[in-house]
Write an enzyme that holds these catalytic residues in place. Structure first.
Site, PDB file in Angstrom:
ATOM      1  N   ARG A   1      39.553  41.833  38.868  1.00 16.92           N
ATOM      2  CA  ARG A   1      38.296  42.568  38.682  1.00 16.92           C
ATOM      3  C   ARG A   1      38.531  44.073  38.594  1.00 16.92           C
ATOM      4  O   ARG A   1      37.803  44.778  37.881  1.00 16.92           O
ATOM      5  CB  ARG A   1      37.310  42.212  39.785  1.00 16.92           C
ATOM      6  CG  ARG A   1      36.977  40.725  39.804  1.00 16.92           C
ATOM      7  CD  ARG A   1      35.744  40.392  40.585  1.00 16.92           C
ATOM      8  NE  ARG A   1      35.676  38.952  40.817  1.00 16.92           N
ATOM      9  CZ  ARG A   1      35.223  38.062  39.950  1.00 16.92           C
ATOM     10  NH1 ARG A   1      34.809  38.456  38.761  1.00 16.92           N
ATOM     11  NH2 ARG A   1      35.198  36.777  40.245  1.00 16.92           N
TER      12      ARG A   1
ATOM     13  N   ARG B   1      34.055  24.231  43.024  1.00 16.43           N
ATOM     14  CA  ARG B   1      33.313  23.235  43.812  1.00 16.43           C
ATOM     15  C   ARG B   1      33.172  21.921  43.063  1.00 16.43           C
ATOM     16  O   ARG B   1      33.195  20.851  43.676  1.00 16.43           O
ATOM     17  CB  ARG B   1      31.948  23.811  44.195  1.00 16.43           C
ATOM     18  CG  ARG B   1      32.043  24.920  45.263  1.00 16.43           C
ATOM     19  CD  ARG B   1      30.805  25.794  45.285  1.00 16.43           C
ATOM     20  NE  ARG B   1      30.785  26.747  46.387  1.00 16.43           N
ATOM     21  CZ  ARG B   1      31.436  27.905  46.402  1.00 16.43           C
ATOM     22  NH1 ARG B   1      32.201  28.243  45.359  1.00 16.43           N
ATOM     23  NH2 ARG B   1      31.362  28.722  47.439  1.00 16.43           N
TER      24      ARG B   1
ATOM     25  N   SER C   1      29.245  35.327  54.510  1.00 18.87           N
ATOM     26  CA  SER C   1      30.368  34.914  53.672  1.00 18.87           C
ATOM     27  C   SER C   1      30.107  33.518  53.140  1.00 18.87           C
ATOM     28  O   SER C   1      30.069  32.544  53.912  1.00 18.87           O
ATOM     29  CB  SER C   1      31.680  34.926  54.465  1.00 18.87           C
ATOM     30  OG  SER C   1      32.716  34.305  53.723  1.00 18.87           O
TER      31      SER C   1
ATOM     32  N   ASP D   1      31.276  40.682  44.153  1.00 15.69           N
ATOM     33  CA  ASP D   1      32.397  40.808  43.211  1.00 15.69           C
ATOM     34  C   ASP D   1      32.146  41.849  42.121  1.00 15.69           C
ATOM     35  O   ASP D   1      33.065  42.192  41.371  1.00 15.69           O
ATOM     36  CB  ASP D   1      32.687  39.455  42.556  1.00 15.69           C
ATOM     37  CG  ASP D   1      33.310  38.470  43.520  1.00 15.69           C
ATOM     38  OD1 ASP D   1      34.050  38.906  44.415  1.00 15.69           O
ATOM     39  OD2 ASP D   1      33.050  37.259  43.384  1.00 15.69           O
TER      40      ASP D   1
ATOM     41  N   GLN E   1      32.136  31.807  51.406  1.00 16.19           N
ATOM     42  CA  GLN E   1      33.361  31.018  51.535  1.00 16.19           C
ATOM     43  C   GLN E   1      33.463  30.376  52.913  1.00 16.19           C
ATOM     44  O   GLN E   1      33.809  29.192  53.035  1.00 16.19           O
ATOM     45  CB  GLN E   1      34.575  31.896  51.261  1.00 16.19           C
ATOM     46  CG  GLN E   1      34.672  32.376  49.821  1.00 16.19           C
ATOM     47  CD  GLN E   1      35.886  33.258  49.582  1.00 16.19           C
ATOM     48  OE1 GLN E   1      36.683  33.494  50.483  1.00 16.19           O
ATOM     49  NE2 GLN E   1      36.022  33.760  48.364  1.00 16.19           N
TER      50      GLN E   1
ATOM     51  N   ARG F   1      39.494  46.367  47.885  1.00 15.28           N
ATOM     52  CA  ARG F   1      38.772  46.745  46.672  1.00 15.28           C
ATOM     53  C   ARG F   1      38.013  48.057  46.826  1.00 15.28           C
ATOM     54  O   ARG F   1      37.778  48.741  45.834  1.00 15.28           O
ATOM     55  CB  ARG F   1      37.806  45.633  46.250  1.00 15.28           C
ATOM     56  CG  ARG F   1      38.439  44.608  45.342  1.00 15.28           C
ATOM     57  CD  ARG F   1      37.407  43.745  44.661  1.00 15.28           C
ATOM     58  NE  ARG F   1      38.081  42.683  43.912  1.00 15.28           N
ATOM     59  CZ  ARG F   1      37.585  41.483  43.719  1.00 15.28           C
ATOM     60  NH1 ARG F   1      36.413  41.169  44.213  1.00 15.28           N
ATOM     61  NH2 ARG F   1      38.249  40.595  43.012  1.00 15.28           N
TER      62      ARG F   1
END
EC number: 2.5.1.19
Length: 445
Positions: free
Chosen positions: A401, A34, A174, A327, A176, A358
């Site tokens: 990750r 950002r 979210s 995450d 994002q 994931r």
């Protein structure tokens, strides 16, 4: 130019003496992305200190250069001479976002409200991830998107320099998508409104204020938030200091909790309350985890984390906590495998659309190393025991990750754990293996 990383398999054995010392983790990835984007949209010169210099963030820097910003690096200091909102220029080539879904989705918002044509692509992992979640709301501002089937990259964007302001309620929490809509609103005439059902990380709102934008946030009855801004806006350059990434700190921190004899201090970690769900959960599990030297830097709370080896117990994590630790679930699942009793991690649907699926990959990581798991809907149940076997081979699916979570498992397991590829760790945590070995780990190529 697209970089093809050569695979880097590793084998991880239990750390014989524990992990100890003082260390720093790389700058916060969310804030780093950002800072580059907003500084490029600001009038004047911004200096950024502590920027994460991982592959994901370097792709964002390249993209903003291609869009007309001047970005240079002198030692650890990055300097950005911005173009101003609405003044970015059409790129001469395809924008390659590498492995970064965050960069691709946030940049979609900026591109959608600039009068230009552009094309984004990425590596094999990013090209498999859905972009429909940002394409659908953004296309309502008068811009046009063209992608592969399923809303996947490569994706062409025909931006609208007179974009219509959006009023959008997120169907699923979210950060994002929220950020993409807000960034599109910077160059739209009128009031842009985003409502989120659950509060998600608010780095975009914080940084917009830092650059002089009036952002209104109100709390909704159900615990969500309503975020509003009025465009077009003018961003004024201001220097940024990036704190250590709490998501990156999770890996050495959890390893210290699991490996006997450990006493580790991780300095200068961002403690934004919308990012600290993992720390809350670990404390509920009985972790010997303390925060020292709390302070505020650049509008974000910061502190030092001390983690000592702990006997953990199972935990039931509510679904509303997911946005504050989305995450960190793979490494939390590793911690649960070493805990006493069963753990249930609820509401993990968002994990299915990360760098890999994931949720499925985390289950595989645990199962091949002797842990017992069960998936019920979008919940993951991990049946923990104090000394998991290990000895398995972790398939990372190009997911940084997962690779780091597999390494953490190996540091505390009975038998060595093999990781099929660790090259993509560089996207978010450059130098991770060397850092861990310096603290007492046993990680070998």
């Amino acid at each position: 130019m697209k970089v093809h990383m050569q695979a880097r398999p590793l084998t991880v054995s239990a750390s014989p003496k524990g992990l100890s010392g003082r260390t720093l983790v790389p700058g916060d990835k969310s804030i780093s992305h950002r800072s580059l984007m907003l500084a490029s949209l600001a009038h004047g010169r911004t200096k950024v200190y502590g920027l994460l210099e991982g592959e994901d963030v370097l792709r964002t820097a390249d993209a903003m250069r291609a869009l007309g910003a001047t970005i240079t690096r002198d030692g650890a200091v990055w300097t950005i001479d911005g173009r101003g909102v609405g003044e970015l220029t059409e790129p001469a080539d395809v924008l390659d976002m590498g492995n970064s879904g965050t960069a691709a989705r946030l940049l979609s918002g900026i591109l959608s409200s600039h009068r230009m044509n552009s094309v984004m692509t990425g590596d094999a992992s990013l090209r498999s991830r859905p972009m429909r979640r940002v394409m659908d709301p953004l296309s309502k501002n008068g811009s046009e998107f063209l992608s592969r089937e399923g809303g996947r990259l490569p994706m062409a964007v025909r931006g609208n320099g007179q974009a219509t302001p959006l009023e959008y309620r997120l169907p699923v929490a979210s950060a994002q998508v929220k950020s993409a809509v807000l960034l599109a609103g910077l160059n739209a005439v009128g009031r842009t409104v985003v409502e989120e059902p659950v509060a998600t990380r608010d780095h975009t709102e914080n940084m917009l204020r830092h650059f002089g934008v009036d952002v209104d946030v109100s709390v909704l009855d159900a615990g969500g938030r309503r975020i509003e801004l009025t465009g077009p806006v003018k961003l004024t350059a201001r220097d940024v200091t990036v704190p250590g990434d709490p998501s990156s700190s999770a890996f050495p921190l959890v390893a210290a909790l699991l490996v006997p004899g450990s006493d580790l201090l991780i300095e200068n970690v961002g403690l934004n309350p919308l990012r600290t769900g993992l720390f809350t959960t670990l404390l509920e599990m009985g972790a010997d985890l303390t925060i020292e030297n709390e302070r505020v830097e650049g509008g974000e709370p910061v502190g030092d984390l001390r983690a000592r080896h702990s006997k953990l117990k199972g935990v039931d994590v509510p679904p509303e906590r997911a946005p504050s630790m989305i995450d960190e679930y793979p490494v939390l699942a590793v911690a649960c495998a070493f805990a006493e009793g069963s753990s249930r991690l609820r509401g993990l649907e968002e994990l299915r659309v990360k760098e890999s699926d994931r949720l499925a990959a985390t289950v595989s990581l645990l199962n091949v190393n002797g842990a017992e798991t069960e998936v019920v809907g979008d919940d993951l149940i991990v049946r923990g025991f104090q000394n998991p076997l290990g000895g398995g081979s972790v398939t990372t699916h190009m997911d940084h990750r997962l690779a780091m979570s597999g390494i953490v498992f190996g540091l505390a397991a009975q038998k060595p754990v093999h990781i099929d590829d660790t090259a993509f760790i560089e996207t978010s945590f450059p130098g991770f293996v060397d850092l861990m070995n310096g603290l007492g780990a046993d990680i070998r190529a």
